[in-house]
Design a protein around this motif. Structure first.
Motif, mmCIF file in Angstrom:
data_model
loop_
_atom_site.group_PDB
_atom_site.id
_atom_site.type_symbol
_atom_site.label_atom_id
_atom_site.label_comp_id
_atom_site.label_asym_id
_atom_site.label_seq_id
_atom_site.Cartn_x
_atom_site.Cartn_y
_atom_site.Cartn_z
ATOM 1 N N PHE A 1 90.656 47.481 112.656
ATOM 2 C CA PHE A 1 89.307 48.024 112.370
ATOM 3 C C PHE A 1 88.700 47.349 111.161
ATOM 4 O O PHE A 1 87.712 47.568 110.749
ATOM 5 C CB PHE A 1 89.257 49.599 111.930
ATOM 6 N N ARG A 2 88.915 45.730 111.079
ATOM 7 C CA ARG A 2 88.757 45.000 110.224
ATOM 8 C C ARG A 2 86.738 44.877 110.007
ATOM 9 O O ARG A 2 86.342 45.011 108.873
ATOM 10 C CB ARG A 2 88.983 43.511 110.613
ATOM 11 N N GLY A 3 86.366 45.080 111.273
ATOM 12 C CA GLY A 3 84.870 44.638 111.212
ATOM 13 C C GLY A 3 84.053 45.938 110.388
ATOM 14 O O GLY A 3 83.311 45.337 109.710
ATOM 15 N N SER A 4 84.458 46.927 110.910
ATOM 16 C CA SER A 4 83.588 48.301 110.172
ATOM 17 C C SER A 4 84.047 48.312 108.840
ATOM 18 O O SER A 4 83.116 48.693 108.049
ATOM 19 C CB SER A 4 83.966 49.317 110.867
ATOM 20 N N ILE A 5 85.220 48.104 108.422
ATOM 21 C CA ILE A 5 85.790 48.285 107.214
ATOM 22 C C ILE A 5 85.133 47.346 105.975
ATOM 23 O O ILE A 5 84.727 47.791 105.125
ATOM 24 C CB ILE A 5 87.273 48.232 106.950
ATOM 25 N N SER A 6 84.988 45.988 106.586
ATOM 26 C CA SER A 6 84.735 45.167 105.679
ATOM 27 C C SER A 6 83.126 45.034 105.562
ATOM 28 O O SER A 6 82.520 44.855 104.445
ATOM 29 C CB SER A 6 85.050 43.572 106.336
ATOM 30 N N LYS A 7 82.429 45.696 106.738
ATOM 31 C CA LYS A 7 81.249 45.918 106.292
ATOM 32 C C LYS A 7 81.015 47.116 105.509
ATOM 33 O O LYS A 7 79.641 46.955 104.538
ATOM 34 C CB LYS A 7 80.360 46.218 107.863
ATOM 35 N N ILE A 8 81.608 47.946 105.399
ATOM 36 C CA ILE A 8 81.348 49.046 104.350
ATOM 37 C C ILE A 8 81.638 48.684 102.825
ATOM 38 O O ILE A 8 80.955 48.878 102.009
ATOM 39 C CB ILE A 8 82.534 50.155 104.743
ATOM 40 N N LEU A 9 82.635 47.814 102.810
ATOM 41 C CA LEU A 9 83.086 47.438 101.594
ATOM 42 C C LEU A 9 82.501 46.069 100.877
ATOM 43 O O LEU A 9 82.346 45.793 99.707
ATOM 44 C CB LEU A 9 84.514 47.136 101.561
ATOM 45 N N PHE A 10 81.857 45.292 101.907
ATOM 46 C CA PHE A 10 81.530 44.099 101.358
ATOM 47 C C PHE A 10 79.840 43.602 102.150
ATOM 48 O O PHE A 10 79.392 42.534 101.840
ATOM 49 C CB PHE A 10 82.282 42.967 101.684
ATOM 50 N N ASN A 11 79.611 44.680 102.713
ATOM 51 C CA ASN A 11 78.290 44.427 103.415
ATOM 52 C C ASN A 11 78.046 43.291 104.527
ATOM 53 O O ASN A 11 76.937 42.652 104.697
ATOM 54 C CB ASN A 11 77.308 44.175 102.225
ATOM 55 N N LYS A 12 79.274 42.863 105.095
ATOM 56 C CA LYS A 12 79.381 41.799 105.899
ATOM 57 C C LYS A 12 80.756 41.643 106.517
ATOM 58 O O LYS A 12 81.657 42.499 105.957
ATOM 59 C CB LYS A 12 79.103 40.429 105.119
ATOM 60 N N VAL A 13 81.071 41.112 107.730
ATOM 61 C CA VAL A 13 82.228 40.944 108.311
ATOM 62 C C VAL A 13 83.092 40.077 107.704
ATOM 63 O O VAL A 13 82.745 38.587 107.742
ATOM 64 C CB VAL A 13 82.100 40.704 109.948
ATOM 65 N N LEU A 14 84.428 40.232 107.394
ATOM 66 C CA LEU A 14 85.105 39.241 106.600
ATOM 67 C C LEU A 14 86.022 38.547 107.690
ATOM 68 O O LEU A 14 86.030 39.105 108.572
ATOM 69 C CB LEU A 14 85.932 39.736 105.663
ATOM 70 N N ASP A 15 86.530 37.178 107.225
ATOM 71 C CA ASP A 15 87.446 36.372 108.365
ATOM 72 C C ASP A 15 88.403 37.171 108.416
ATOM 73 O O ASP A 15 89.021 37.804 107.334
ATOM 74 C CB ASP A 15 87.448 34.896 107.690
#
Length: 428
Positions: free
Chosen positions: A101-115
């Motif tokens: 669930f990397r995409g949704s989690i990184s958007k929540i925490l960093f406001n963007k999708v992380l590598d």
């Protein structure tokens, strides 16, 4: 006894060194990196600590409370052994699940999708912190300060190596260096652990293999998971508060705002460093004292909590006075922080330190500790304040820090009242 006292002194010294290095690293970042990079790094540390707190089910802190109750040495190590197996299994499970669930989690925490590689590095930092924290608390629980000192030295290593990345002004290099240092520290610590306790581990793996999944030693393993279950709910609630504060700041001010907030709140974290330094030996001491002399343990807990609050106020006033008198010459961190933010940060951490000091007394005497209720009520009060004020579109870093201060103050008041009630019940 002399050797034991020396080990305790070394432990306290290492804790001081660790916190000083952390403060100097923050100061170096404040002078070199832009707010955006500092905000990203702050979110990395918050995300990894979130993983450590929630995935670990607060078992390391439970070990400190439960192990002193056990008289048999064999049962002490069996409890610790089964606990680390649980942490390893559950930690790997969560790592794999979170990657999916990397995409949704990184958007929540960093406001963007992380590598993917950056996301894995963040998880490895959190898992590394958890493993080192467990081994540190385990040896503290059996009063083996000699080996716990080795772990403290290993925890300092990641804070040193990131300096090279900061000097290069490369946030990705900082992340790679920090995670690699944690990986090395964990491997090294557990290799030494296995070597020093090889006979105990072989005994547990052979003679106890058929009982490995049973709740032995009873009732201590049950008590450990009972405390962990309750405290992890409180940890989730506390994490939710900080998550929402950071999310509100991120949505209103961006990563630059998160960087500004993290620098302000990191200044007051020196008080939490004092708490950690004091608690390293105070927690095992008060847990044992509470069993034998409840009233004395209660009074010592209350006295130390108040001292931490008074100390936090004193430091904040001294820094603000110095800033206003020598403002032309003190143009470096933490004097670059707004005076109001500086005061609120120190006061908030003073209450938080007092709250943490209040916990071991209650955990040592009963398993019926509803920390979740304390954290939930405090979160509702503080976040309710933010909501009401933000209705007028007046959100600011001052408001975020004021909410943090109110949250920690509410926690401290409720914990102090709870301890008083426990003392009355046990004396009846």
């Amino acid at each position: 006894m002399n050797s034991y006292s020396i080990m305790r002194i070394i432990s306290r010294s290492l804790l001081i060194i660790e916190k000083i290095i952390s403060f100097l690293v923050t100061a170096l970042m404040a002078n070199i990196l832009p707010y955006g990079d500092i905000g990203f790094w702050s979110q990395v540390l918050f995300s990894s600590s979130l993983f450590t707190s929630i995935v670990g089910f607060n078992i390391p802190n439970g070990i400190i409370a439960i192990v002193p109750r056990i008289n048999k040495r064999e049962e002490k190590y069996e409890l610790i052994f089964k606990s680390i197996l649980f942490i390893l299994i559950i930690g790997l499970f969560f790592c794999i699940s979170l990657i999916l669930f990397r995409g949704s989690i990184s958007k929540i925490l960093f406001n963007k999708v992380l590598d993917l590689n950056i996301f894995v590095l963040i998880l490895s930092i959190g898992f590394g912190e958890l493993l080192l924290e467990f081994i540190l608390y385990s040896y503290r629980s059996v009063k083996n300060f000699s080996f716990s000192n080795y772990v403290l030295i290993l925890r300092i290593l990641p804070r040193i190596v990131v300096i090279f990345g900061i000097l290069k002004s490369d946030i990705n290099l900082i992340l790679y260096l920090y995670s690699a240092a944690y990986f090395f520290a964990c491997i090294f610590a557990y290799l030494i652990l296995i070597k020093k306790n090889r006979n105990n581990i072989l005994y547990l793996l052979t003679k106890k293999l058929n009982n490995l999944l049973l709740l032995n030693p009873k009732p201590y393993l049950r008590s450990l998971f009972a405390l962990s279950r309750k405290s992890v709910l409180a940890t989730i609630t506390a994490s939710l508060f900080f998550f929402l504060i950071r999310s509100i700041t991120l949505s209103n001010k961006g990563l630059d705002g998160v960087g500004e907030f993290s620098l302000a709140i990191s200044a007051g974290a020196i008080i939490l460093s004092i708490t950690t330094f004091t608690g390293f030996t105070f927690y095992p001491y008060i847990s044992n004292l509470a069993i034998a002399e409840k009233e004395k343990a209660y009074l010592k807990t209350k006295e130390l909590s108040l001292k931490i609050i008074y100390f936090s106020l004193s430091i904040s006033f001294v820094l603000i006075i110095m800033k206003n008198i020598f403002w032309n010459n003190l143009n470096f961190y933490p004097f670059t922080i707004n005076s109001i933010d500086l005061f609120l940060s120190f006061l908030g951490y003073g209450f938080l330190g007092a709250y943490q000091i209040s916990q071991p007394f209650a955990f040592a005497l009963t398993d019926s500790i509803n920390v979740f209720k304390i954290e939930l009520l405090s979160s509702v009060i503080s976040l309710g304040l933010i909501y009401l004020i933000s209705l007028g579109n007046k959100f600011s870093i001052h408001l975020a820090l004021l909410s943090f201060c109110l949250y920690t103050f509410s926690n401290y008041l409720q914990a102090n009242y709870r301890n008083f009630n426990i003392l009355k019940e046990k004396n009846v």
